[in-house]
Design an enzyme around this catalytic site. Structure first.
Site, mmCIF file in Angstrom:
data_model
loop_
_atom_site.group_PDB
_atom_site.id
_atom_site.type_symbol
_atom_site.label_atom_id
_atom_site.label_comp_id
_atom_site.label_asym_id
_atom_site.label_seq_id
_atom_site.Cartn_x
_atom_site.Cartn_y
_atom_site.Cartn_z
ATOM 1 N N GLY A 1 0.833 -1.209 0.000
ATOM 2 C CA GLY A 1 0.000 0.000 0.000
ATOM 3 C C GLY A 1 0.857 1.243 0.000
ATOM 4 N N ASN A 2 0.270 2.383 0.323
ATOM 5 C CA ASN A 2 1.049 3.618 0.453
ATOM 6 C C ASN A 2 0.410 4.504 1.515
ATOM 7 O OD1 ASN A 2 -0.903 5.477 -0.903
ATOM 8 N ND2 ASN A 2 -0.502 4.080 -2.629
ATOM 9 N N TYR A 3 0.992 5.677 1.729
ATOM 10 C CA TYR A 3 0.591 6.511 2.873
ATOM 11 C C TYR A 3 -0.629 7.402 2.611
ATOM 12 C CZ TYR A 3 5.169 5.259 4.750
ATOM 13 O OH TYR A 3 6.261 4.580 5.219
ATOM 14 N N ALA B 1 -3.632 7.625 -5.022
ATOM 15 C CA ALA B 1 -2.260 7.140 -5.113
ATOM 16 C C ALA B 1 -2.369 5.648 -5.450
ATOM 17 C CB ALA B 1 -1.541 7.369 -3.794
#
Ligand code: PMT
Length: 400
Positions: A208-210, A276
């Protein structure tokens, strides 16, 4: 624009309360219906008789009338209003609003209000500059409230500085601009992607990402406030939508986001691609939890995800607008320009992780908008709600 609008005017205990009389007069003259809600301290500065005479309505201050026991429903008031304006708003009221301290009729009405809320602070310069007040105002902004900045000038203390409540005509203009803006995107359909995507490795792990979704959700709220019918395709985030014109579709992976986006895009006037999206996913997704290997090492083979933005850029018809984002860490403008071309965007919103307060998770962002004519516009660090307004204003220029 204010004709037949229902406006709650909240008045608190400040010397600037006298200006509320001018505000009421102007609102009534423009055809608005005004309901004054005043705090006990507010009544020390201006009499309810003046306010009820000007507004042609009894003034509300207490939860029930001492005279006949009539209950004043803050919930009904909140639902009745098209806008709530708190002018003047003292540091104490701003603090209570920011923290939900519902100990008077004005704050309970504020908490029940579904309409846009405008806050015009009035206080001494040092109180206004104090980090507590500034933090409380930031909090109110992050909830979507509109802060009408005070101006500089001579204050009740005879000191000179920022803290004077803005003049009534400027406050009225802000309300009018808001209601004009509310219609700018009416009958337009806007598709927005927001948040991260999760690419499953096994039943307990993902790539995943932030991304928190804050930027994309702010865009959805602003588009809806301007009258658009919004579809928000959201990756896994813990945010809620507030505006009734927002239809939310929750997805998890880039593939799910892609499927929804390409299905819905032909029906929309514009897309803003703020998510994102993970560029890669594991080729294999294990059915069972992957166990730790004796060797201590495992390898994940990653394959590329579909590029949603590029796909919509390709599908785009003459009357459709596609706006993308670029999140960069180096050579920011050059990379953003390359993405603008390659993905066939009408404009791109660049944010850079090297700018403090910009990008993932923050309540703020600092962006540069680059359009396909090559015009580059830098914006200062602002609350994501206000950044969203700048972006949606750019979209509106191209759409209408
Ligand atoms: O959610 P927040 O915490 O508020 O943070 C906001 C944000 C930093 C996520 C947001 O402001 C932002 O920059 N979003 C885009 C992040 C990104 O993926 O940028 P990119 O430069 O890698 O991608 C370029 C564009 O292509 C973006 O519009 C992206 O949505 C899109 N894309 C990318 C890959 C892919 N497979 N499909 C896409 O649609």
């Amino acid at each position: 624009m204010l004709k037949d609008k229902n406006i709650i005017l909240g008045i608190t205990g400040s010397i600037a309360a006298y200006k509320a009389a001018y505000i009421i007069r102007a609102l009534v003259k423009k055809g608005a219906k005004v309901q004054v809600v005043i705090t006990p301290a507010g009544k020390e500065f201006i009499t309810p008789l003046t306010l009820s005479t000007l507004s042609r309505n009894p003034v509300i201050s207490e939860f029930f009338s001492n005279r006949d026991g009539t209950w004043n429903s803050h919930v009904d008031l909140g639902l009745w209003s098209d806008a709530m304006l708190i002018a003047p708003a003292t540091a104490a009221t701003i603090g209570k609003m920011a923290n939900g301290i519902a100990d008077n009729m004005l704050i309970t009405t504020y908490l029940s209000c579904k309409a846009p809320v405008f806050v015009a602070p009035a206080m001494d310069l040092d109180m206004f500059a104090h980090p507590t007040t500034q933090e409380n105002l930031d909090r109110l902004r992050s909830f979507g409230n509109h802060i009408i900045e005070p101006s500089e000038g001579e204050l009740a203390s005879h000191l000179i500085g920022k803290g004077r409540m803005e003049e009534p005509d400027v406050i009225i203009q802000r309300l009018e601009d808001f209601f004009v803006g509310q219609q700018e995107l009416s009958k337009k359909k806007v598709l927005i992607t927001a948040g991260p995507t999760y690419e499953k490795i096994d039943p307990v792990r993902f790539i995943g990402n932030y991304s928190s979704g804050k930027m994309g959700f702010a865009l959805a709220e602003v588009c809806a406030q301007k009258g658009a019918e919004v579809t928000l395709i959201a990756g896994p985030v813990s945010l809620s939508v507030h505006h009734p014109n927002i239809r939310r579709i929750d997805v998890e992976s880039a593939e799910e986001m892609y499927q929804q986006a390409v299905k819905l895009f032909p029906e929309t006037d514009a897309a803003i691609l703020c998510a994102a999206v993970a560029d890669y996913r594991p080729q294999e997704q294990a059915e069972e939890k992957i166990k730790r290997e004796a060797t201590g090492e495992i390898a994940l083979h990653l394959v590329p995800n579909k590029d949603i933005a590029a796909a919509l850029g390709k599908m785009k018809k003459k009357n459709q607008i596609v706006a993308g984002f670029a999140l960069e860490t180096q050579d920011a403008v050059a990379h953003a320009q390359e993405k603008l071309q390659r993905k066939n965007f009408d404009f791109i919103v660049l944010n850079t992780l090297t700018d403090e307060g910009a990008g993932f998770k923050h309540d703020t962002n600092k962006v540069t908008i680059i359009d396909k004519q090559g015009i580059i516009k830098d914006y200062p660090l602002k609350q994501k709600q206000t950044v969203a307004l700048d972006i949606v204003n750019k979209l509106t220029e191209l759409l209408v």
